[in-house]
Motif scaffolding. Structure first.
Motif, PDB file in Angstrom:
ATOM      1  N   PHE A   1     -24.321  86.886 -15.192  1.00  0.00           N
ATOM      2  CA  PHE A   1     -22.883  86.805 -15.483  1.00  0.00           C
ATOM      3  C   PHE A   1     -22.373  85.359 -15.422  1.00  0.00           C
ATOM      4  O   PHE A   1     -21.168  85.138 -15.276  1.00  0.00           O
ATOM      5  CB  PHE A   1     -22.106  87.666 -14.484  1.00  0.00           C
TER       6      PHE A   1
ATOM      7  N   PRO B   1     -16.271  85.460 -21.046  1.00  0.00           N
ATOM      8  CA  PRO B   1     -16.612  86.887 -21.194  1.00  0.00           C
ATOM      9  C   PRO B   1     -17.593  87.398 -20.146  1.00  0.00           C
ATOM     10  O   PRO B   1     -17.514  88.555 -19.731  1.00  0.00           O
ATOM     11  CB  PRO B   1     -17.217  86.956 -22.603  1.00  0.00           C
ATOM     12  N   SER B   2     -18.494  86.537 -19.685  1.00  0.00           N
ATOM     13  CA  SER B   2     -19.460  86.977 -18.677  1.00  0.00           C
ATOM     14  C   SER B   2     -18.770  87.283 -17.347  1.00  0.00           C
ATOM     15  O   SER B   2     -19.175  88.203 -16.626  1.00  0.00           O
ATOM     16  CB  SER B   2     -20.538  85.909 -18.477  1.00  0.00           C
TER      17      SER B   2
ATOM     18  N   LYS C   1     -15.579  88.275 -17.068  1.00  0.00           N
ATOM     19  CA  LYS C   1     -14.871  89.537 -17.316  1.00  0.00           C
ATOM     20  C   LYS C   1     -15.834  90.721 -17.202  1.00  0.00           C
ATOM     21  O   LYS C   1     -15.497  91.761 -16.624  1.00  0.00           O
ATOM     22  CB  LYS C   1     -14.238  89.497 -18.712  1.00  0.00           C
ATOM     23  N   ALA C   2     -17.060  90.541 -17.703  1.00  0.00           N
ATOM     24  CA  ALA C   2     -18.063  91.610 -17.632  1.00  0.00           C
ATOM     25  C   ALA C   2     -18.444  91.916 -16.181  1.00  0.00           C
ATOM     26  O   ALA C   2     -18.683  93.075 -15.820  1.00  0.00           O
ATOM     27  CB  ALA C   2     -19.306  91.213 -18.428  1.00  0.00           C
TER      28      ALA C   2
ATOM     29  N   GLU D   1     -15.770  94.108 -14.742  1.00  0.00           N
ATOM     30  CA  GLU D   1     -15.910  95.475 -15.261  1.00  0.00           C
ATOM     31  C   GLU D   1     -17.096  96.185 -14.615  1.00  0.00           C
ATOM     32  O   GLU D   1     -17.061  97.399 -14.397  1.00  0.00           O
ATOM     33  CB  GLU D   1     -16.040  95.431 -16.788  1.00  0.00           C
ATOM     34  N   GLU D   2     -18.140  95.434 -14.277  1.00  0.00           N
ATOM     35  CA  GLU D   2     -19.298  96.001 -13.593  1.00  0.00           C
ATOM     36  C   GLU D   2     -18.890  96.502 -12.197  1.00  0.00           C
ATOM     37  O   GLU D   2     -19.269  97.591 -11.774  1.00  0.00           O
ATOM     38  CB  GLU D   2     -20.385  94.932 -13.481  1.00  0.00           C
TER      39      GLU D   2
END
Length: 407
Positions: free
Chosen positions: A19, A302-303, A305-306, A309-310
């Motif tokens: 990430f 984006p990483s 944000k990911a 979300e994870e």
């Protein structure tokens, strides 16, 4: 959720590197680059003189003479991050050079095209964001020395002198203080899945200490940032062209879109830290606050944000804690939640000093050494929110998340 999927999720979570999160620096970009390839010398020559060019009202003229450069010569992720930092600072200076009464409505194609190009490559919007101002904008004076403010400097700058330097670098140190907390999230999610209550308890204690360290680090703002300079000089360069009465239509990016585009200005809500903590602790904000916070995730790498979300999709810590019947876990969870509420209360006092009180003082006296303070965003954050009501709502919802034993 099937056990197989849970195990897969844990495997993904345990690799922070996936990430773009560093074991040592968290969301900060480790050891950011300071120079771009020679092809981009015209950008670097401007950005290295940016405070002077803005203060002497010459930046727009210099940018208008700048050659249109292709982003294809940027090699790799770190060069792209530096390019976004450089172009975002030039853009903010170009738009706000003459203050809020005369913002530039059109970004020229020689700036707009490469800025939009590198933004698309990184999955970031073409405006200054937290990952530019803070995460990519720090360097050690002595590479072997400690990560302390006396051994740090910014890479690019706006007008604002030592106060701007302090504002950026204290925020760098806040991100660094969050690193043990980010690691604790990973340990805690794994502990819930195993399950291991001892490991979870240890992770929650580590998270609480990290949150408390963030609050202590934020206190350094008072030592390094002058509220009058922040309000009257620095703040406008963090302001965007969405929810800003000074630029109600947005900004035209020449060669990109004939219609004006709207993007929010910089905001602490663009830091991934508290988003990750909120998702882990299961804190639910009001619809209005949650909508703004979720919109700010589109302003993060984006990483990152990911990663949030994870954390969000992991099994519920609140449910696990309540169903465990373990009083120590319940207490540790509540201590994390209360520490987060205290951090948010302290953030309110900082914002009150640097925004609300500074605005009132600026109305009473116009210090001759400072320009007229921006008024379009008088009681709004640079991200465009009604700042105090937003911060209080977020703090109150955090407190409401404290768990009470069932039965």
């Amino acid at each position: 959720m099937e056990p197989q999927n849970q195990n897969l999720k844990t495997t993904l979570l345990l690799s922070l590197g996936r990430f773009h999160i560093s074991e040592d620096y968290g969301f900060l970009l480790p050891n950011p680059l300071k120079e771009l390839p020679d092809h981009y010398k015209p950008w670097m020559e401007i950005v290295n003189k940016l405070p002077h060019l803005i203060e002497s009202h010459q930046l727009r003229a210099h940018v208008n003479m700048m050659p249109l450069l292709n982003c294809h010569f940027l090699k790799g992720y770190r060069e792209q991050r530096l390019a976004h930092l450089v172009l975002s600072f030039i853009t903010m200076g170009y738009v706000w050079q003459e203050g809020e009464t005369q913002p530039e409505q059109v970004l020229p194609r020689n700036l707009a095209l490469p800025f939009v190009d590198v933004s698309r490559n990184l999955g970031l919007p073409p405006i200054l964001v937290h990952s530019d101002l803070v995460l990519t904008n720090w360097t050690k004076r002595n590479p072997e020395g400690p990560l302390e403010i006396r051994n740090l400097d910014t890479i690019v700058s706006f007008p604002g002198g030592e106060s701007l330097r302090g504002f950026i670098l204290v925020t760098v140190l806040v991100e660094k203080a969050a690193v043990p907390g980010i690691k604790a999230l990973v340990q805690a999610v794994k502990a819930v899945l195993q399950p291991s209550q001892d490991s979870l308890l240890q992770a929650l204690q580590q998270l609480r200490l990290s949150i408390q360290d963030i609050t202590r680090t934020l206190e350094q703002m008072h030592d390094y940032v002058d509220p009058d300079i922040f309000y009257a000089v620095i703040r406008i360069f963090l302001s965007g062209w969405k929810d800003n009465p000074a630029m109600p239509l947005g900004l035209i990016y020449e060669g990109v879109s004939k219609e004006p585009l709207k993007y929010s200005g910089g905001s602490a809500a663009q830091s991934s830290v508290l988003h990750a903590f909120d998702e882990f602790l299961g804190i639910r904000h009001s619809k209005e606050s949650a909508d703004f916070l979720h919109r700010m995730r589109d302003y993060m790498p984006p990483s990152h944000k990911a990663f949030i979300e994870e954390i969000q999709s992991a099994p519920s810590l609140r449910d696990y804690t309540l169903s465990s019947g373990n009083c120590q876990l319940l207490t540790a969870y509540n201590q994390c939640t209360e520490a987060l509420a205290e951090l948010r209360s302290y953030h309110i006092t900082v914002v009150t000093k640097y925004l609300i009180t500074a605005a009132a003082k600026a109305k009473v006296r116009r210090p001759s050494r400072l320009p007229g303070p921006p008024q379009a965003l008088e009681e709004r954050g640079t991200g465009g929110t009604a700042v105090l009501s937003f911060l209080k709502s977020v703090r109150d919802k955090t407190l409401e998340s404290v768990l009470h034993p069932t039965g």
